[in-house]
Enzyme design. Structure first.
Site: not given
Ligand code: NAD
Ligand code: UDP
Length: 343
Positions: A124, A10, A148, A152
C-alpha cells in the site's frame, strides 16, 4: 500451472480472479471469509463462464496451505489475504501482526516447502507515510504511521530478505494507491460491513440514502480546494497490473527477483472533486459538511507511475467517470451488497 489467490473472495481479489481467468490462467481461491462472502466467487464464475475452485482456509494454517499448493499443482501465489482497517489496527495491533505478518510468514514457509517461489503481494502507498515529495516514487523513504502500515512494511522487508537469500524466489510487491470502482457488469464490487471508513463507499451510501451526509475531513489543507487529494485507481486497472506483474515474473524477464512497483494513475483528485464526479455519475445530490481533519491523514498523495510503465508495460486506463459509474452500477444492482442474496 495454477495460481493460488489468497483473499480471492474479497474486493480486489474477486476482480483479480476475473482478470486471471479471462487471461486463461487456472486459479484456486483460498479465503477464511473473515471479510468476504463466497457469493462473490459465484459471481466471478458467472462473469467468466469458468468454475472457481475455492478452499475455505486461513493463511496461518501452514499444513492446509501446503496441501492446497500440492493438490492444485500451484506455481505462483497472488497474496491479498489480510486485515486492512487502519483504525481497527490501532485498537487490535496483535490481531494485525498475527493475521498479516505471521500469516504471510506461514504462507511463505508453505511455499518454500512446496517449491512454489513466486508471489505477488498487496502492499500500500501507506508505507510512504507523510510525503516528502510528490509524486511518490518507489524510492521515496518509507515510514508507516499505524500498525496496519507497519504490517505492510514488515512483510515487504521479509519478502526482500527472502528474495536476497535465493534467486529462485520471484516477488512483485505492488503498492496500491486508492482502489475504487467495480466490475463493469455490476456483479462484483466492494461490500464494506458497518460504517465505511473510505471515501468512495461512504459517498455511495449517501447517494443511495443509507447515510444522510458525508463528513469531509478537513477543508484547510494546502490543496487546490482545501480538501485531501488522493490517487484513485479503478480496481479493474489495478488487477490488470497484477496480471502483468505475474506475467513478467513468470517469464523470467524481470530486471530483479523482487520488484517493488506503485499501482496508481499518477493523478490526484480532491474530496470535493470526487463528490462532484459522483453526483454526475449517479444523478444524486451528495450532501456534505466540513468536519475536522482526520488524525493521521496526509494532505496529498499520488503516484509516480513511470516504473510501472517501464517494468510492467502497464498503466491505468480508466478515468474518474468510469470509477464513479461502475461503483454506482454495482451499488444500484446490489443495494445490500452480497447479503441481499442470503436473506
Ligand atoms: P478485503 O478485506 O475485501 O479482502 C481481503 C480478503 O482476505 C477477504 O476476503 C478476507 O476474508 C481474507 N482474509 C483475511 N485474513 C485472512 C486469513 N488470515 N486467511 C485467509 N483469508 C483471509 O480487502 P481488499 O480491499 O480486497 O484488499 C486486499 C489486499 O489489498 C489487502 O491485503 C489489503 O491490505 C490490500 N490493500 C487494499 C487497499 C484498499 O484500499 N482496498 C489499499 C492498499 C492495499
Ligand atoms: N475522507 C473524507 N470523509 C470520509 C472518508 C474519507 O473526507 O468519510 C477523505 C480523507 O480525509 C482523505 C480522502 O477522503 O482525504 C480519502 O480517504 P480514504 O480513507 O478513502 O483513503 P486514504 O486516506 O486511506 O488514502
Amino acid at each position: 500451472m495454477t495460481v493460488l489467490i489468497t483473499g480471492g473472495a474479497g474486493y480486489i481479489g474477486s476482480h483479480c480472479c476475473v482478470a486471471f481467468l479471462e487471461a486463461g490462467h487456472d486459479i484456486v481461491v483460498l479465503d477464511n471469509l473473515s471479510n468476504a462472502n463466497s457469493l462473490s466467487l459465484e459471481r466471478v464464475a458467472k462473469i467468466t463462464g469458468r468454475k472457481v475452485s475455492f478452499e475455505f482456509a486461513d493463511i496461518r494454517d501452514q499444513p492446509k496451505i501446503e496441501s492446497v499448493l500440492k493438490h492444485y499443482k500451484c506455481t505462483a501465489v497472488v497474496h491479498f489475504a489480510g486485515l486492512k482497517a487502519v483504525g481497527e489496527s490501532t485498537q487490535m495491533p496483535l490481531a494485525y501482526y498475527d493475521n498479516n505478518v505471521v500469516g504471510t510468514h506461514r504462507l511463505l514457509s508453505a511455499m518454500a516447502n512446496c517449491d512454489v517461489r513466486q508471489m505477488i503481494f498487496s502492499s500500500s502507498a501507506t508505507v510512504y507515510g507523510e510525503p516528502k515529495f510528490l509524486p511518490l516514487t518507489e524510492n521515496h523513504p518509507t515510514g508507516a504511521v499505524n500498525p496496519y502500515g507497519r504490517t505492510k512494511l514488515m512483510i515487504e522487508e521479509m519478502l526482500r530478505d527472502v528474495s536476497a537469500s535465493d534467486p529462485a524466489w520471484r516477488f512483485g510487491i505492488l503498492r496500491y494507491f486508492n482502489p475504487v470502482g467495480a466490475h463493469e457488469s455490476g456483479l462484483i464490487g466492494e461490500n464494506p460491513l458497518g460504517i465505511p471508513n473510505n471515501l468512495m463507499p461512504f459517498i455511495t451510501q449517501v447517494a443511495d440514502g443509507r447515510r444522510e451526509r458525508l463528513s469531509v475531513f478537513g477543508n484547510d489543507y494546502d490543496t487546490r480546494d482545501g480538501t485531501g487529494v488522493r490517487d484513485y485507481i479503478h480496481v479493474t486497472d489495478l488487477v490488470e497490473g497484477h496480471l502483468r506483474a505475474h506475467e513478467v515474473l513468470a517469464s523470467g524477464s524481470a530486471s530483479s527477483n523482487c520488484l517493488t512497483v506503485n499501482l496508481g494513475t499518477g493523478t490526484g483528485y480532491s474530496v470535493l472533486e470526487m463528490v462532484r464526479a459522483f453526483e454526475r455519475a449517479s444523478n444524486k445530490e451528495i450532501r456534505y459538511v466540513f468536519a475536522p481533519r482526520r488524525e493521521g491523514d496526509v494532505a496529498e498523495c499520488f503516484a509516480d507511475t513511470s516504473l510501472a510503465e517501464k517494468t510492467l508495460a502497464w498503466r491505468a486506463e480508466r478515468g474518474l467517470e468510469a470509477m464513479c459509474r461502475d461503483t454506482w452500477n454495482w451499488v444500484c444492482k446490489n443495494p445490500s451488497g452480497y447479503s441481499s442474496e442470503e436473506t
